[in-house]
Scaffold this motif. Structure first.
Motif, PDB file in Angstrom:
ATOM      1  N   VAL A 193       0.833  -1.209   0.000  1.00  0.00           N
ATOM      2  CA  VAL A 193       0.000   0.000   0.000  1.00  0.00           C
ATOM      3  C   VAL A 193       0.863   1.254   0.000  1.00  0.00           C
ATOM      4  N   ASN A 194       1.926   1.263   0.778  1.00  0.00           N
ATOM      5  CA  ASN A 194       2.808   2.433   0.824  1.00  0.00           C
ATOM      6  C   ASN A 194       3.478   2.675  -0.525  1.00  0.00           C
ATOM      7  N   THR A 254       5.615   6.075   4.113  1.00  0.00           N
ATOM      8  CA  THR A 254       4.581   5.345   4.836  1.00  0.00           C
ATOM      9  C   THR A 254       3.553   6.345   5.373  1.00  0.00           C
ATOM     10  N   ASP A 255       2.451   5.834   5.905  1.00  0.00           N
ATOM     11  CA  ASP A 255       1.454   6.724   6.505  1.00  0.00           C
ATOM     12  C   ASP A 255       2.041   7.465   7.699  1.00  0.00           C
ATOM     13  N   GLU A 256       2.917   6.804   8.438  1.00  0.00           N
ATOM     14  CA  GLU A 256       3.562   7.462   9.578  1.00  0.00           C
ATOM     15  C   GLU A 256       4.487   8.578   9.114  1.00  0.00           C
ATOM     16  N   ASP A 257       5.204   8.357   8.000  1.00  0.00           N
ATOM     17  CA  ASP A 257       6.085   9.405   7.469  1.00  0.00           C
ATOM     18  C   ASP A 257       5.275  10.638   7.064  1.00  0.00           C
ATOM     19  N   MET A 307       2.459  11.592   8.349  1.00  0.00           N
ATOM     20  CA  MET A 307       1.953  12.251   9.554  1.00  0.00           C
ATOM     21  C   MET A 307       3.058  12.960  10.321  1.00  0.00           C
ATOM     22  N   GLU A 308       4.273  12.444  10.233  1.00  0.00           N
ATOM     23  CA  GLU A 308       5.388  13.050  10.972  1.00  0.00           C
ATOM     24  C   GLU A 308       5.942  14.284  10.292  1.00  0.00           C
ATOM     25  N   LYS A 309       5.547  14.520   9.048  1.00  0.00           N
ATOM     26  CA  LYS A 309       6.018  15.718   8.363  1.00  0.00           C
ATOM     27  C   LYS A 309       5.541  16.968   9.102  1.00  0.00           C
ATOM     28  N   THR A 310       6.372  17.997   9.084  1.00  0.00           N
ATOM     29  CA  THR A 310       6.019  19.233   9.775  1.00  0.00           C
ATOM     30  C   THR A 310       4.732  19.793   9.202  1.00  0.00           C
ATOM     31  N   GLY A 311       3.788  20.055  10.060  1.00  0.00           N
ATOM     32  CA  GLY A 311       2.499  20.577   9.606  1.00  0.00           C
ATOM     33  C   GLY A 311       2.652  21.948   8.969  1.00  0.00           C
ATOM     34  N   MET A 312       1.872  22.197   7.932  1.00  0.00           N
ATOM     35  CA  MET A 312       1.927  23.467   7.201  1.00  0.00           C
ATOM     36  C   MET A 312       0.722  24.333   7.530  1.00  0.00           C
ATOM     37  N   LEU A 336      -6.773   7.354  -3.033  1.00  0.00           N
ATOM     38  CA  LEU A 336      -6.872   7.529  -1.584  1.00  0.00           C
ATOM     39  C   LEU A 336      -5.502   7.905  -1.042  1.00  0.00           C
ATOM     40  N   ILE A 337      -5.244   9.220  -0.987  1.00  0.00           N
ATOM     41  CA  ILE A 337      -3.974   9.751  -0.478  1.00  0.00           C
ATOM     42  C   ILE A 337      -4.206  10.235   0.947  1.00  0.00           C
ATOM     43  N   PRO A 338      -3.462   9.719   1.938  1.00  0.00           N
ATOM     44  CA  PRO A 338      -3.708  10.120   3.334  1.00  0.00           C
ATOM     45  C   PRO A 338      -3.492  11.604   3.547  1.00  0.00           C
ATOM     46  N   GLY A 339      -4.351  12.196   4.375  1.00  0.00           N
ATOM     47  CA  GLY A 339      -4.213  13.596   4.737  1.00  0.00           C
ATOM     48  C   GLY A 339      -3.409  13.754   6.017  1.00  0.00           C
ATOM     49  N   ASN A 340      -2.941  14.966   6.250  1.00  0.00           N
ATOM     50  CA  ASN A 340      -2.150  15.289   7.435  1.00  0.00           C
ATOM     51  C   ASN A 340      -2.860  16.396   8.206  1.00  0.00           C
ATOM     52  N   PRO A 341      -3.386  16.110   9.410  1.00  0.00           N
ATOM     53  CA  PRO A 341      -4.065  17.163  10.177  1.00  0.00           C
ATOM     54  C   PRO A 341      -3.185  18.360  10.468  1.00  0.00           C
ATOM     55  N   GLY A 342      -1.843  18.169  10.408  1.00  0.00           N
ATOM     56  CA  GLY A 342      -0.946  19.289  10.647  1.00  0.00           C
ATOM     57  C   GLY A 342      -1.065  20.388   9.617  1.00  0.00           C
TER      58      GLY A 342
END
Length: 641
Positions: free
Chosen positions: A236-237, A390-393, A395-400, A444-450
């Protein structure tokens, strides 16, 4: 919805599929049709038969069997996987109930024989006792009653709570309901006694050590599920990274407001694969979600089992303390203990059924996922040497979030850190980016709440990049409708993204996204034009009379019959090329005229005969001086000067 019309439609679809050797179940057709009917574009009305067009129905049926003919299509496999999971995992209670009902059905002839037994002779009583022992042993899965040791232990347990006098009373009882209740009570007492003896190491032949077996099976299932999930997430990644890298964000030239859109980076090379990869991503994301749900269920079951084991040990200790060094115990004290033990054992058996069903479900989900082509070579060609995120990568990206707020001062973009209990709030589309979902046609591209959170009608949306969130909030309501419009065309995403209720609310609206009509700016202007911008032209050879044209045609036809000859003459033979020296023109000034004035004599006349004459002999005498005198006078004056 008219159930009769719906069933008739499904029957027609099944008949067409059977004619084309397409193997599908009635339940799958019903599931697929319900999802498709959320799109009113099919013009299928199941509320009024008069409004249903035969042409529309034929087109609908043709679309379904044409789609189902492609057996390895990720769309079809996803739908089949969803239906299978709903029928076999979401209804575990029903599965356990079905298993128990099936067992009761198999034992029903034996039960009826026991209930209808009428003889009270000694030999017949022994026969009835044997029937009851076999029934109770099979009902609770306490071994094989055909084994002598199992039968003897079960018979001993039964006789300890069911005496010969009670057996005769049981036979003479006329009420079947009372007999059934008595039989159920005996089954719990015998099961409790046998389990107690088995745990006390006194007997228990044929009884499995359920606590140990359940603990080992649960741990092994949990380990296998994590291994499967690890394999799924690796694919999936890679697939998500390939699709995300395959698209680039560019400005839409058709729009004047700087709108952005997604386009394929290499249309010629990967254009024929990208739609399949997007559908494949939906399939494996659904596979991932199902496996995660099963893992949660196994972990929950593990906690229940640990509490159950502890409860069983406490009851066993309590029971042992009651009967320790006692030859006789009151039934009112010890019977409830045996019933509690039997009930816990009954629940453990249900856990065995549930765990077995989980393993079967996982195996069948794996079979479904292997029905499609994964195209791993194409995926890694798109990725090339770039990093697989990965999905964790992500999410760990600095939020914009701050960058998004710089471009948009609207309070519609929320900071997830300031939303109370945000971790417990469900995200729309399971946290996938809605803008890229629409622009890519279903990726289906994961979103980042950041990057910020958009709240629309008490629903939270997250995005994969700042550009996506800025484009989405230009018209949030319209963009949400675009998500629903796309989901209508891709029914396999309705279940995974939990959009069924929203689509059901708008199933009567044909066009969710209405086209934007561009307003053309106009203004009144005054323009001076020439009266005749084109100079008039009169053709001197124009003839309006048709007979003139006929006459000219006759002359031309007559000339066409003549013979043309050329002759060389002396005058023409001497002609040749002549070189001429030229020079450029020069500008010169010329005096063309001189302004001057002339003085002419003043006219003067006299009428003679007006006085002293009585006749009419008057005449006019001209007194004007000749012009020559004036000219001579002027010349003389000029000479003097």
């Amino acid at each position: 919805m008219d159930e009769i019309m719906f069933k008739n439609m499904c029957k027609e679809i099944m008949r067409e599929c059977k004619n084309r050797s397409i193997k599908v179940s009635d339940r799958f057709i019903a599931y697929y049709v319900k999802l498709l009917l959320l799109n009113p574009a099919w013009n299928i009305s199941l509320t009024n038969a008069e409004e249903l067009s035969r042409t529309d129905l034929q087109n609908f049926v043709k679309y379904i069997y044409t789609t189902l003919e492609i057996k390895d299509s990720p769309n079809v496999v996803t739908l089949k996987m969803q239906l299978y999971f709903q029928c076999n995992f979401d209804t575990n209670v029903n599965i356990i109930s079905d298993y128990r009902n099936k067992l009761n059905t198999q034992l029903q002839p034996l039960e009826q024989e026991i209930l209808n037994f009428k003889s009270i002779e000694d030999d017949d009583l022994q026969k009835l006792l044997k029937l009851i022992v076999n029934y109770l042993t099979l009902l609770h899965g306490l071994g094989n009653p055909s084994s002598d040791q199992v039968y003897q232990q079960a018979e001993t347990a039964l006789k300890s709570v069911f005496y010969k006098s009670e057996l005769i009373e049981f036979i003479l009882e006329e009420n079947h309901d009372v007999k059934i209740d008595h039989l159920n009570m005996l089954s719990k007492l015998v099961a409790g006694i046998r389990v107690f003896n088995q745990r006390a190491m006194k007997s228990g032949e044929g009884i499995e050590d359920l606590p140990s077996l359940l603990a080992q099976a649960n741990e092994q299932t949990h380990s296998d599920l994590h291994y499967i999930l690890h394999d799924i997430m690796n694919f999936v990644n890679a697939l998500t990274t390939a699709i995300d890298l395959g698209f680039i964000i560019v400005r839409d030239d058709e729009e004047d407001d700087g709108t952005l859109k997604l386009v394929l980076e290499d249309q010629n090379k990967y254009g024929s694969y990208i739609d399949y990869l997007i559908d494949l991503l939906v399939l494996y994301r659904q596979y991932e979600i199902f496996i995660r749900q099963i893992i949660d269920e196994v972990e929950l079951s593990k906690g229940k089992l640990e509490a159950m084991f502890e409860q069983l040990e406490n009851i066993l200790k309590e029971t042992y303390s009651i009967i320790y060094h006692k030859t006789m115990v009151q039934a009112s004290i010890i019977y409830p203990q045996f019933i509690k033990i039997a009930e816990i054992w009954y629940i453990m058996q249900n856990e065995v059924i549930e765990l077995s069903n989980i393993n079967d479900t996982v195996e069948n989900l794996k079979i479904y996922s292997e029905q499609t082509n994964r195209y791993e070579d194409i995926i890694y060609q798109i990725i090339a040497r770039r990093q697989i995120l990965t999905d964790e990568d992500r999410m760990e990206k600095t939020g914009m979030y701050r960058k998004a707020m710089l471009y948009c001062k609207n309070t519609i973009i929320l900071n997830p850190g300031k939303i109370p209990n945000f971790d417990q709030e469900p995200l729309e589309l399971l946290g996938f980016c809605p803008w890229k979902f629409v622009q890519s046609g279903g990726a289906l591209i994961p979103g980042n709440p950041g990057n910020g959170v958009v709240k629309i009608k008490k629903r939270y949306y997250v995005f994969s990049c700042v550009e996506a969130i800025l484009e989405f909030i230009k018209d949030p309501e319209r963009n949400v409708c675009r998500v629903l419009e796309l989901a209508r065309l891709k029914p396999e995403v309705i279940d995974i993204l939990r959009l069924y209720d929203q689509l059901d609310e708008v199933k009567t609206i044909y066009q969710l996204v209405k086209p934007i009509v561009k307003v053309i700016a106009t203004a009144d202007e005054n323009i001076q034009t020439e009266d005749h911008p084109e100079r008039s032209h009169i053709d001197p050879e124009y003839m309006w009379n048709v007979w003139d044209w006929k006459r000219k045609a006759l002359k031309m036809a007559d000339v066409a019959k003549r013979l043309t000859k050329s002759t060389q003459t002396n005058a023409t033979s001497s002609r040749g090329s002549i070189k001429v020296q030229t020079h450029f023109l020069k500008d010169h000034n010329y005096q063309t005229k001189k302004d001057a004035g002339t003085c002419v004599p003043t006219p003067s006349t006299f009428i003679f005969g007006l006085r002293g004459r009585k006749d009419d002999k008057q005449f006019i005498i001209t007194l004007t001086r000749p012009i020559e005198e004036k000219i001579c006078a002027d010349l003389t004056e000029n000479c003097r000067k």
